[in-house]
Design a protein around this motif. Structure first.
Motif, PDB file in Angstrom:
ATOM      1  N   ASN A  70      -8.227  -2.423 -33.371  1.00  0.00           N
ATOM      2  CA  ASN A  70      -7.573  -3.808 -32.364  1.00  0.00           C
ATOM      3  C   ASN A  70      -8.298  -5.468 -32.633  1.00  0.00           C
ATOM      4  O   ASN A  70      -8.185  -6.394 -32.687  1.00  0.00           O
ATOM      5  N   ARG A  71      -9.323  -5.027 -33.016  1.00  0.00           N
ATOM      6  CA  ARG A  71     -10.257  -6.565 -33.827  1.00  0.00           C
ATOM      7  C   ARG A  71      -9.608  -6.885 -34.708  1.00  0.00           C
ATOM      8  O   ARG A  71      -9.441  -7.883 -35.202  1.00  0.00           O
ATOM      9  N   ARG A  72      -9.207  -5.815 -35.444  1.00  0.00           N
ATOM     10  CA  ARG A  72      -8.391  -6.100 -36.889  1.00  0.00           C
ATOM     11  C   ARG A  72      -7.164  -6.822 -36.587  1.00  0.00           C
ATOM     12  O   ARG A  72      -7.057  -7.668 -37.496  1.00  0.00           O
ATOM     13  N   GLU A  73      -6.614  -6.649 -35.465  1.00  0.00           N
ATOM     14  CA  GLU A  73      -5.371  -7.222 -35.807  1.00  0.00           C
ATOM     15  C   GLU A  73      -5.376  -8.483 -35.033  1.00  0.00           C
ATOM     16  O   GLU A  73      -4.954  -9.648 -35.137  1.00  0.00           O
ATOM     17  N   LYS A  77      -4.259 -11.822 -36.703  1.00  0.00           N
ATOM     18  CA  LYS A  77      -3.164 -12.648 -35.468  1.00  0.00           C
ATOM     19  C   LYS A  77      -3.891 -14.555 -35.528  1.00  0.00           C
ATOM     20  O   LYS A  77      -3.259 -15.163 -35.801  1.00  0.00           O
ATOM     21  N   LYS A  78      -5.057 -14.080 -35.653  1.00  0.00           N
ATOM     22  CA  LYS A  78      -6.229 -15.731 -35.259  1.00  0.00           C
ATOM     23  C   LYS A  78      -5.958 -16.638 -36.480  1.00  0.00           C
ATOM     24  O   LYS A  78      -5.606 -17.915 -36.528  1.00  0.00           O
ATOM     25  N   ARG A  79      -6.331 -15.496 -37.663  1.00  0.00           N
ATOM     26  CA  ARG A  79      -5.488 -16.367 -38.769  1.00  0.00           C
ATOM     27  C   ARG A  79      -3.986 -17.216 -39.116  1.00  0.00           C
ATOM     28  O   ARG A  79      -3.851 -17.709 -39.791  1.00  0.00           O
ATOM     29  N   PHE A  80      -3.420 -15.748 -38.708  1.00  0.00           N
ATOM     30  CA  PHE A  80      -1.949 -16.309 -39.139  1.00  0.00           C
ATOM     31  C   PHE A  80      -1.789 -18.206 -38.257  1.00  0.00           C
ATOM     32  O   PHE A  80      -0.780 -18.747 -38.312  1.00  0.00           O
ATOM     33  N   SER A  82      -3.572 -19.950 -36.732  1.00  0.00           N
ATOM     34  CA  SER A  82      -4.382 -20.440 -37.318  1.00  0.00           C
ATOM     35  C   SER A  82      -3.525 -21.834 -38.517  1.00  0.00           C
ATOM     36  O   SER A  82      -4.160 -23.432 -38.970  1.00  0.00           O
ATOM     37  N   GLY A  83      -2.669 -21.331 -39.124  1.00  0.00           N
ATOM     38  CA  GLY A  83      -1.856 -21.511 -40.002  1.00  0.00           C
ATOM     39  C   GLY A  83      -2.652 -21.145 -41.419  1.00  0.00           C
ATOM     40  O   GLY A  83      -2.030 -22.499 -42.567  1.00  0.00           O
ATOM     41  N   VAL A  84      -3.819 -20.634 -41.278  1.00  0.00           N
ATOM     42  CA  VAL A  84      -4.437 -20.080 -42.862  1.00  0.00           C
ATOM     43  C   VAL A  84      -4.401 -19.031 -43.111  1.00  0.00           C
ATOM     44  O   VAL A  84      -4.696 -18.121 -42.863  1.00  0.00           O
ATOM     45  N   GLY A  85      -2.904 -18.938 -43.216  1.00  0.00           N
ATOM     46  CA  GLY A  85      -2.572 -17.089 -43.663  1.00  0.00           C
ATOM     47  C   GLY A  85      -3.193 -16.567 -45.395  1.00  0.00           C
ATOM     48  O   GLY A  85      -3.786 -17.571 -46.208  1.00  0.00           O
ATOM     49  N   PRO A  86      -3.233 -15.397 -45.365  1.00  0.00           N
ATOM     50  CA  PRO A  86      -4.358 -15.470 -46.670  1.00  0.00           C
ATOM     51  C   PRO A  86      -3.815 -15.315 -48.149  1.00  0.00           C
ATOM     52  O   PRO A  86      -4.202 -15.810 -49.099  1.00  0.00           O
TER      53      PRO A  86
END
Length: 136
Positions: A70-73, A77-80, A82-86
């Motif tokens: 759950n933390r990983r997801e 999601k938080k990174r995605f 914010s517009g800064v995808g890996p």
């Protein structure tokens, strides 16, 4: 399937094969074999030989695994969001690094006395005096 569901099914099915769960030790090992690898890796190192204790530890391990997922997801999601995808971040880092190394290479080759092929031999211990022109 959750640990609670698995434990119920295991108990039900073990009635049909009592020779496979004859001892407490055999029952524990057989139960462990059916666990998800993430849970099994956390529980098997404890070497538990009491079935009820093994089931309780498996429930705790299951909770930890679920919390981690759950933390990983949430982090993904938080990174995605914010517009800064890996993938964006990596491609810009690679481009920046490539551009920087090209600029450094160009700057080195533009120095007087440097040629593209060999570069400077300073510090390598292979210095030779320049060849003298033939005057004869």
């Amino acid at each position: 399937m959750s640990i609670v569901e698995y434990e119920k099914r295991f108990t039900t099915l073990s009635r049909f094969a009592p020779e496979m769960v004859r001892t407490e030790y055999m029952k524990c090992r057989r139960f462990e074999q059916g666990l998800d690898w993430q849970i099994r890796s956390r529980v098997s190192m404890l070497e538990i030989y009491i079935y009820s204790e093994l089931v309780n530890k498996a429930k705790i391990a299951e909770r930890d695994v679920m919390e981690f997922q759950n933390r990983r997801e949430h982090f993904k999601k938080k990174r995605f969001d914010s517009g800064v995808g890996p993938s964006r971040q990596r491609s810009s880092d690679v481009t920046t690094t490539t551009e920087q190394s090209r600029a450094q290479t160009d700057a080195r080759s533009a120095r007087p006395g440097n040629s593209r092929g060999g570069g400077s031999s300073r510090g390598r211990g292979s210095w030779r005096p320049p060849a003298r022109p033939n005057t004869a």
